[in-house]
Design a protein around this motif. Structure first.
Motif, PDB file in Angstrom:
ATOM      1  N   LEU A 349      38.185  17.021  90.861  1.00 33.10           N
ATOM      2  CA  LEU A 349      39.295  16.681  89.997  1.00 33.10           C
ATOM      3  C   LEU A 349      38.984  17.212  88.704  1.00 33.10           C
ATOM      4  O   LEU A 349      39.891  17.544  88.077  1.00 33.10           O
ATOM      5  N   LYS A 350      37.981  16.868  88.182  1.00 35.81           N
ATOM      6  CA  LYS A 350      37.436  16.950  86.743  1.00 35.81           C
ATOM      7  C   LYS A 350      37.551  18.550  86.513  1.00 35.81           C
ATOM      8  O   LYS A 350      37.837  19.014  85.356  1.00 35.81           O
ATOM      9  N   ALA A 351      37.341  19.381  87.674  1.00 32.22           N
ATOM     10  CA  ALA A 351      37.310  20.844  87.315  1.00 32.22           C
ATOM     11  C   ALA A 351      38.769  21.337  87.004  1.00 32.22           C
ATOM     12  O   ALA A 351      38.854  22.538  86.517  1.00 32.22           O
ATOM     13  N   TRP A 352      39.701  20.633  87.258  1.00 34.25           N
ATOM     14  CA  TRP A 352      41.232  20.909  87.049  1.00 34.25           C
ATOM     15  C   TRP A 352      41.590  21.179  85.593  1.00 34.25           C
ATOM     16  O   TRP A 352      41.394  20.520  84.869  1.00 34.25           O
ATOM     17  N   PRO A 353      41.813  22.525  85.423  1.00 31.46           N
ATOM     18  CA  PRO A 353      41.982  22.728  83.841  1.00 31.46           C
ATOM     19  C   PRO A 353      43.437  21.976  83.586  1.00 31.46           C
ATOM     20  O   PRO A 353      43.717  21.795  82.467  1.00 31.46           O
ATOM     21  N   ASP A 354      44.140  21.867  84.386  1.00 29.39           N
ATOM     22  CA  ASP A 354      45.665  21.333  84.303  1.00 29.39           C
ATOM     23  C   ASP A 354      46.197  20.445  85.708  1.00 29.39           C
ATOM     24  O   ASP A 354      46.446  21.372  86.416  1.00 29.39           O
ATOM     25  N   PRO A 355      46.147  19.476  85.685  1.00 26.26           N
ATOM     26  CA  PRO A 355      46.553  18.873  86.920  1.00 26.26           C
ATOM     27  C   PRO A 355      47.999  19.049  87.575  1.00 26.26           C
ATOM     28  O   PRO A 355      48.482  18.998  88.659  1.00 26.26           O
ATOM     29  N   LEU A 356      48.926  19.322  86.396  1.00 24.01           N
ATOM     30  CA  LEU A 356      50.135  19.699  86.841  1.00 24.01           C
ATOM     31  C   LEU A 356      50.395  21.147  87.663  1.00 24.01           C
ATOM     32  O   LEU A 356      50.736  21.075  88.659  1.00 24.01           O
ATOM     33  N   LYS A 357      49.641  22.064  87.068  1.00 19.97           N
ATOM     34  CA  LYS A 357      49.512  23.360  87.698  1.00 19.97           C
ATOM     35  C   LYS A 357      48.781  23.259  88.836  1.00 19.97           C
ATOM     36  O   LYS A 357      48.752  24.027  89.947  1.00 19.97           O
ATOM     37  N   ALA A 358      47.716  22.372  89.053  1.00 23.22           N
ATOM     38  CA  ALA A 358      46.862  22.242  90.415  1.00 23.22           C
ATOM     39  C   ALA A 358      48.031  21.846  91.412  1.00 23.22           C
ATOM     40  O   ALA A 358      47.779  22.091  92.621  1.00 23.22           O
ATOM     41  N   VAL A 359      49.013  21.135  91.239  1.00 19.91           N
ATOM     42  CA  VAL A 359      49.850  20.661  92.248  1.00 19.91           C
ATOM     43  C   VAL A 359      51.379  21.547  92.420  1.00 19.91           C
ATOM     44  O   VAL A 359      52.121  21.338  93.085  1.00 19.91           O
ATOM     45  N   GLY A 360      51.415  22.503  91.531  1.00 18.32           N
ATOM     46  CA  GLY A 360      52.347  23.655  91.380  1.00 18.32           C
ATOM     47  C   GLY A 360      53.402  23.055  90.676  1.00 18.32           C
ATOM     48  O   GLY A 360      54.584  23.523  91.053  1.00 18.32           O
ATOM     49  N   LEU A 361      53.248  21.933  89.694  1.00 17.86           N
ATOM     50  CA  LEU A 361      54.388  21.869  88.655  1.00 17.86           C
ATOM     51  C   LEU A 361      53.989  22.281  87.261  1.00 17.86           C
ATOM     52  O   LEU A 361      53.236  22.259  86.648  1.00 17.86           O
TER      53      LEU A 361
END
Length: 363
Positions: A349-361
């Motif tokens: 989770l912490k490695a995600w640069p952007d949680p929105l882009k991680a889920v395709g938003l």
């Protein structure tokens, strides 16, 4: 022909029995084992559906059989535990909807899929109606959708937990229609304004009726209005749909073939294909995705957005103001970072640069 996929099903209740019937009818899969906290329920369900020789257990770890994938048909509160355990055992998972009770838990499940490198797919079964696919094909011919609406009016007497929920319609039902709007529009929601309420004659403790307007990134508006205490002239469980586009209008009554009319006044016939429907469609796509390493509809990253639509609608109803889908996901991400105990999942989770882009938003 490839060998059938060996499935371990977790959950043998009412929906679990529906899945057992679906597995029995699909030649591409075999049932390797059945898990339920109640061993008697598991044994009876297996025997009733022709799986008398299939072992049952109260936990995944109690079975010595080999399996290629897990079908998670437990209650929603158990989905994160069961699905994450299966993923970290190295097997792909097809999980019943909703993925979890909160977006926060969903994000942890996304992390488990990434850490394990295994597929986690959600069974959004209403995506697999033949009429839905025909409706989608009509909409593609009519051009960009300006307005999509769904009316949902039923009068079920469930008894039990649903009649005690604070937002029964939005939380327990509307994800079907919200998720389907994403499939039909082909874009992603940006924000929602929602008003929920409880008619004076309602037999629900919480709000059994709601109206919500979603704004999509391409400018489309999706309007949902519904009630679970609406006796008389009830709609289909799928709802009554209407789409307006530059090339004409299409409608679907939720049960039969959709109807469309071009701007010229000419009818646009529905092309109904012979394809598996509902959970049989989910299972068929899951098997194909596992075998071909392709990304199916309702893969976990994308499905987070559908649950975020529900949370956003509930938050809007509580606050009386419009709520951005991105804000719901961002808040859930911060909660997930603060509460996830597993070090590998927390690191993912912490490695995600952007949680929105991680889920395709892309907000």
């Amino acid at each position: 022909m490839p060998e059938p996929l060996r499935l371990l099903q977790v959950g043998a209740g009412g929906m679990g029995r529906a899945w057992l019937r679906t597995i029995a009818a699909n030649p591409d899969v075999v049932l390797a084992g059945l898990v339920d906290l109640d061993l008697g329920v598991a044994r009876a369900a297996a025997d009733e559906h022709g799986f008398g020789d299939v072992p049952v257990a109260a936990a995944m770890g109690d079975l010595s059989v080999e399996f290629d994938a897990v079908i998670d048909v437990t209650v929603p509160v158990a989905h994160p535990k069961v699905s994450v355990e299966a993923l970290l055992r190295g097997v792909p998972v097809l999980c019943e909807k909703p993925l979890a009770e909160t977006v926060r838990e969903c994000l942890t499940m996304v992390a488990a899929s990434e850490v394990s490198g295994r597929l986690l797919m959600v069974s959004q079964s209403r995506r697999y109606f033949r009429a839905v696919n025909a409706f989608q094909r009509q909409l593609a011919e009519l051009g960009a959708i300006g307005t999509l609406s769904c009316e949902f009016f039923k009068a079920p007497h469930f008894s039990g937990f649903r009649e005690r929920m604070a937002e029964p319609l939005l939380v327990d039902m509307a994800i079907h229609q919200f998720d389907l709007s994403r499939k039909l529009i082909g874009s992603e929601p940006v924000s929602v304004y929602c008003d929920s309420y409880n008619p004076s004659w309602s037999w629900f403790d919480g709000n059994a009726a709601a109206s919500a307007i979603f704004t999509y990134s391409d400018g489309t508006r999706f309007a949902f209005t519904g009630s679970w205490c609406a006796p008389g002239l009830e709609t289909s469980w799928n709802g009554l749909w209407r789409a307006s586009a530059p090339g004409g209008t299409a409608t679907w009554d939720g049960d039969n073939a959709p109807v469309a009319e071009l701007a010229s006044g000419e009818a646009l016939p529905a092309a109904m294909a012979d394809e598996p429907e509902e959970i049989a469609g989910s299972l068929a796509e899951f098997v194909d995705a596992v075998r071909t390493s392709t990304i199916p509809q309702s893969e976990v990253h994308s499905n987070v957005i559908s649950l975020a639509m529900v949370e956003a609608a509930v938050r809007s109803a509580d606050t009386g103001s419009a709520v951005r889908i991105a804000d719901v996901i961002t808040d859930a991400y911060e909660e997930a970072l603060a509460t996830t105990q597993d070090p590998d999942l927390h690191a993912a989770l912490k490695a995600w640069p952007d949680p929105l882009k991680a889920v395709g938003l892309n907000a």
